[in-house]
Design a protein around this motif. Structure first.
Motif, PDB file in Angstrom:
ATOM      1  N   GLN A   1     -45.808   4.728 -77.881  1.00 56.83           N
ATOM      2  CA  GLN A   1     -45.383   6.131 -77.987  1.00 56.83           C
ATOM      3  C   GLN A   1     -44.358   6.325 -79.098  1.00 56.83           C
ATOM      4  O   GLN A   1     -44.386   7.328 -79.811  1.00 56.83           O
TER       5      GLN A   1
ATOM      6  N   LEU B   1     -46.025   6.571 -82.384  1.00 56.10           N
ATOM      7  CA  LEU B   1     -46.577   7.919 -82.635  1.00 56.10           C
ATOM      8  C   LEU B   1     -45.464   8.877 -83.055  1.00 56.10           C
ATOM      9  O   LEU B   1     -45.638   9.690 -83.965  1.00 56.10           O
ATOM     10  N   ALA B   2     -44.328   8.756 -82.397  1.00 57.25           N
ATOM     11  CA  ALA B   2     -43.197   9.629 -82.746  1.00 57.25           C
ATOM     12  C   ALA B   2     -42.764   9.375 -84.187  1.00 57.25           C
ATOM     13  O   ALA B   2     -42.536  10.316 -84.964  1.00 57.25           O
TER      14      ALA B   2
ATOM     15  N   PRO C   1     -50.367   5.991 -68.231  1.00 51.99           N
ATOM     16  CA  PRO C   1     -49.610   6.271 -69.456  1.00 51.99           C
ATOM     17  C   PRO C   1     -49.956   5.227 -70.517  1.00 51.99           C
ATOM     18  O   PRO C   1     -50.379   4.124 -70.187  1.00 51.99           O
ATOM     19  N   PHE C   2     -49.804   5.588 -71.774  1.00 60.67           N
ATOM     20  CA  PHE C   2     -50.040   4.600 -72.831  1.00 60.67           C
ATOM     21  C   PHE C   2     -49.198   3.363 -72.531  1.00 60.67           C
ATOM     22  O   PHE C   2     -48.080   3.482 -72.030  1.00 60.67           O
TER      23      PHE C   2
ATOM     24  N   HIS D   1     -55.889   8.657 -75.920  1.00 59.84           N
ATOM     25  CA  HIS D   1     -56.217   9.387 -74.680  1.00 59.84           C
ATOM     26  C   HIS D   1     -57.543   8.885 -74.105  1.00 59.84           C
ATOM     27  O   HIS D   1     -57.688   8.757 -72.881  1.00 59.84           O
TER      28      HIS D   1
ATOM     29  N   GLN E   1     -43.519   1.813 -74.194  1.00 59.93           N
ATOM     30  CA  GLN E   1     -42.897   2.798 -75.075  1.00 59.93           C
ATOM     31  C   GLN E   1     -43.190   2.522 -76.536  1.00 59.93           C
ATOM     32  O   GLN E   1     -43.178   3.430 -77.355  1.00 59.93           O
TER      33      GLN E   1
ATOM     34  N   VAL F   1     -54.083   9.863 -81.572  1.00 60.16           N
ATOM     35  CA  VAL F   1     -53.785  10.483 -80.277  1.00 60.16           C
ATOM     36  C   VAL F   1     -55.086  10.640 -79.476  1.00 60.16           C
ATOM     37  O   VAL F   1     -55.152  10.294 -78.283  1.00 60.16           O
TER      38      VAL F   1
END
Ligand SMILES: Cc1cc2nc3c(=O)[nH]c(=O)nc-3n(C[C@H](O)[C@H](O)[C@H](O)COP(=O)(O)OP(=O)(O)OC[C@H]3O[C@@H](n4cnc5c(N)ncnc54)[C@H](O)[C@@H]3O)c2cc1C
Length: 386
Positions: A277, A280-281, A270-271, A263, A274, A259
């Protein structure tokens, strides 16, 4: 719902601070040098944290299993190699807690109260998963036993002051002839051999050693002759969720590093996509689920309920998860993830699938429980939350 008591929160906060100040800043240096982190023992002295598994009646901190797991998770977050030093020392203490008498406990724990460490010597050159193939012997002689043999891949093996060593008191009986002994490092004939050169856990001390006519008195026998296999298996039951806790900490660190990196790498947008992301989820889902299973296993242990099956599941679940998450972290951080500093997490995670009984062996244990006539599963909610 807050699953940690105020006391546990305080322990976690103290462990986190210790790790932030003493472990994270030096983990890479010791990973690169492969030297044992002697300095850490000194740093830990004031906190008495190395005594957390020792009951208060023996002057230890006497933490329950759930509280120990919090500390191990924080250590795993900082450096799995350094965390393994603590976990392996506890492993040897657990054998004494399980099978030792009052005098043996006092004697074994005394060095730990002075921030010395212990080691657990089961594995031999020709006996890893198959403990029954061991050839180390302990022959009865006069007022004691004469131990001969060799042990390999022993964590803390070159730096411990006391050991729990497994040896055959009756070679004809196989595992039923296995016994467990306390062996002090300074006994004549205890010869520390080469350090194992490892892919990961590089600051953890892992060695080969030989026992050549090492004499120990009868009072060093844990339990009775022939109790060794039972003691080893019960001890490993207690240790596997501890490794699972280290693995959860390691995986959480990977996620946090990812993370932070993302950043930095993509500060103004935005990264990308999807996919990133969602990855990461998925990592967080796996870490959180694994953490809860460790907590459940430790709660069963604290409640005095059977937990051998859950111990094997938590070890397999959490260490496989740490391998997946750490590999994913390398992928998500691109070439930065491939530096030795961050790639370390992936290297360290790999061994967790191997030691304390490989994950294939855990699957054997779990499948036996699954196929047993009376299922022993305990619902996740029934062992108490904190
Ligand atoms: C860093 C590190 C630290 C360690 N620390 C300690 C310690 O402190 N004390 C200690 O006593 N030991 C320690 N060990 C040893 C460790 O517990 C053993 O390496 C482990 O139990 C596996 O044994 P082995 O390496 O001999 O593999 P083997 O038993 O030779 O297994 C090789 C492969 O075959 C598979 N396999 C074997 N038998 C079966 C089976 N019946 N069914 C299915 N698959 C099977 C295994 O899963 C593995 O994939 C450590 C090891 C490492 C790497």
């Amino acid at each position: 719902m807050d699953l940690e008591s105020p006391e546990q929160q305080a322990v976690r906060a103290a462990a986190r601070k210790f790790v932030a100040n003493n472990i994270i800043p030096r983990a890479d240096e010791f990973d690169k040098s492969g030297e044992f982190h002697e300095y850490l023992l000194e740093a830990a002295k004031a906190s008495k944290i190395f005594t957390m598994a020792i009951p208060t009646e023996y002057s230890g901190l006497g933490y329950d299993a759930r509280t120990q797991a919090l500390v191990l998770e924080e250590w795993g977050y900082g450096c799995a190699g350094m965390g393994t030093t603590l976990a392996a020392s506890i492993l040897s203490m657990e054998a004494v807690l399980i099978a030792g008498n009052d005098e043996q406990k006092r004697r074994y724990f005394a060095p730990m109260l002075n921030t010395e460490i212990g080691a657990f010597g089961l594995t031999e050159p020709d006996a890893g998963s198959d403990v029954g193939a061991g050839t180390t012997t302990a022959a009865r002689e006069g007022d004691g036993y004469r131990i001969n043999g060799a042990k390999c891949w022993i964590t803390n093996g070159g730096v411990a002051s006391v050991y729990v060593i497994f040896a055959l008191t009756d070679v004809l009986k196989g595992t039923k002839g296995l016994s467990a002994f306390i062996v002090e490092r300074d006994r004549s004939g205890f010869i520390i051999g080469d350090k194992e050169h490892k892919l990961g856990l590089r600051s953890s001390n892992t060695v080969y050693f030989e026992l050549k006519d090492v004499h120990v008195p009868v009072v060093n026998l844990l339990g009775h002759e022939g109790d060794g296999m039972k003691i080893a298996m019960k001890t490993l039951d207690t240790a596997r969720p501890a490794i699972a806790a280290l693995a959860v900490g390691l995986a959480q660190r990977c996620l946090d590093e990812c993370v932070e990196h993302l950043h930095r790498r993509f500060p103004h947008k935005p990264f990308p996509g999807q996919t990133l992301q969602f990855k990461l989820a998925d990592m967080q889902i796996q870490v959180d689920a694994a953490r809860q299973f460790v907590r459940h296993t430790m709660a069963l242990r604290d409640a005095g309920m059977p937990f051998a099956r859950e111990s094997a599941i938590s070890k397999t679940l959490c260490t496989d998860m740490a391998m997946t998450v750490s590999t994913q972290a390398v992928r998500l951080m691109g070439s930065y993830g491939y530096t030795s500093e961050l790639g370390k997490f992936m290297r360290d995670a790999k061994v967790m699938q191997i030691y304390e009984g490989t994950n294939q062996i855990q699957r054997l244990v779990i499948s036996r429980a699954v196929l047993a006539p009376t299922p022993k599963a305990v619902p996740l909610s029934s062992a108490g939350a904190s």
